[in-house]
Motif scaffolding. Structure first.
Motif, mmCIF file in Angstrom:
data_model
loop_
_atom_site.group_PDB
_atom_site.id
_atom_site.type_symbol
_atom_site.label_atom_id
_atom_site.label_comp_id
_atom_site.label_asym_id
_atom_site.label_seq_id
_atom_site.Cartn_x
_atom_site.Cartn_y
_atom_site.Cartn_z
ATOM 1 N N GLU A 53 -3.972 -12.935 -2.314
ATOM 2 C CA GLU A 53 -3.267 -11.665 -2.342
ATOM 3 C C GLU A 53 -3.964 -10.685 -1.410
ATOM 4 O O GLU A 53 -5.182 -10.743 -1.222
ATOM 5 C CB GLU A 53 -3.225 -11.117 -3.773
ATOM 6 C CG GLU A 53 -2.394 -11.988 -4.702
ATOM 7 C CD GLU A 53 -2.410 -11.497 -6.131
ATOM 8 O OE1 GLU A 53 -3.383 -10.802 -6.503
ATOM 9 O OE2 GLU A 53 -1.461 -11.805 -6.880
ATOM 10 N N ASP A 58 2.515 -9.322 1.373
ATOM 11 C CA ASP A 58 2.884 -10.314 0.363
ATOM 12 C C ASP A 58 1.734 -11.275 0.086
ATOM 13 O O ASP A 58 1.527 -11.704 -1.047
ATOM 14 C CB ASP A 58 4.119 -11.097 0.813
ATOM 15 C CG ASP A 58 5.368 -10.234 0.826
ATOM 16 O OD1 ASP A 58 5.482 -9.338 -0.024
ATOM 17 O OD2 ASP A 58 6.226 -10.461 1.703
ATOM 18 N N CYS A 90 6.441 -14.448 -2.181
ATOM 19 C CA CYS A 90 7.287 -13.713 -1.247
ATOM 20 C C CYS A 90 8.731 -14.162 -1.412
ATOM 21 O O CYS A 90 9.010 -15.186 -2.047
ATOM 22 C CB CYS A 90 6.829 -13.913 0.199
ATOM 23 S SG CYS A 90 7.087 -15.589 0.839
ATOM 24 N N THR A 94 9.302 -11.959 4.622
ATOM 25 C CA THR A 94 7.934 -11.690 4.195
ATOM 26 C C THR A 94 7.117 -11.019 5.288
ATOM 27 O O THR A 94 7.415 -11.164 6.487
ATOM 28 C CB THR A 94 7.230 -12.997 3.764
ATOM 29 O OG1 THR A 94 5.910 -12.702 3.293
ATOM 30 C CG2 THR A 94 7.133 -13.986 4.913
#
Length: 265
Positions: A53, A58, A90, A94
């Motif tokens: 992350e 995304d 996503c 994205t």
């Protein structure tokens, strides 16, 4: 330790995928990465991709070549997008982060359209061309490409320390028609020919498209067919570059690694 993984391929360029949202994977352990990519002692792949992350995106993609070195990888990024979509990180559109900066991509079925970074310049090198498309690439036109000694001649250029102190990827190109080329690539970090190289075919397509005055080029590789679309930036470079092609999940599994034995591999 036990590591769950997925295996993906994009026109024959294959990658080990690691979901590291919990940040358990030791991406500083190069011996671990090398063994996972080893085709005899590990899973086997051209490279390894870790997804995490990232605030404002995304996801973040970290790509490692089979030797543990980091770089941008076009086919790897397309596969990372497909994997992130599979994981629910996503949607079909994205925005993600890679080593060369932010990228956007869209998914339609098995096809992934990846936006590459703009390329503002390139230069002539001993009668050939050097261009950076997120990774360094030497581009050379040859005849009879299907029978060309890619590994032997690619290694000569890749290890020419006078020209490329840090090495380079090497692409050999043969025109097929006014809008189609065939490309074979010797990849730095893999130290061999791969079935396809996303940043490599992008480099070749940009130069061929500029020569022919076109903005879309089809590229034939050993692993399949890719397309590259782009626009001239008005200053001799390129923008709105898209690398387009399939990305496929091949299999998933777990691998058991004895960390104390890595140094001996």
């Amino acid at each position: 330790m036990t590591i769950p993984f997925y295996k993906y391929q994009g026109t024959g360029n294959d990658f080990v995928m690691i979901d590291d949202r919990k940040r358990h994977f030791d991406s500083q352990n190069l011996a671990l990465i090398q063994q996972l990519c080893n085709r005899r002692l590990g899973i086997g792949s051209d490279g390894l991709i870790v997804l995490r992350e990232a605030e404002g995106y995304d996801f973040e993609m970290t790509y490692f070549n089979a030797d543990g070195s980091q770089s941008m990888c076009g086919n790897g990024a397309r596969c990372a997008v497909s994997y992130a979509y599979y994981l629910g990180m996503c949607g079909t559109k994205t925005r993600f982060l890679a080593v060369d900066g932010p990228h956007e991509a869209t998914i339609q079925g098995s096809e992934v359209r990846l936006e590459m970074i703009p390329v503002r310049s390139f230069r002539q090198v001993e009668g050939d061309t050097f261009i950076n498309t997120g990774a360094p690439h030497h581009v050379k036109y040859v005849e009879n490409l299907p029978h060309f000694p890619v590994v032997r001649e690619g290694a000569k250029i890749r290890y020419n320390k006078e020209v490329y102190p840090e090495g380079t990827n090497v692409n050999f190109v043969m025109p097929i028609s006014d809008d189609t080329i065939q490309v074979r690539t010797y990849e730095r970090g893999v130290e061999d020919e791969t079935l396809s190289c996303g940043t490599g075919v992008t480099a070749c397509a940009l130069l061929y498209g500029k020569e022919k005055g076109i903005e879309e080029v089809t590229i034939l590789t050993k692993g399949g067919t890719l397309k590259v679309c782009f626009k001239p930036d008005g200053m001799g470079g390129f923008e709105q570059i898209e690398l387009i092609g399939p990305a496929q999940q091949v299999f998933s599994g777990t691998i058991h690694i004895k960390l104390e034995e890595l140094a001996a591999v």
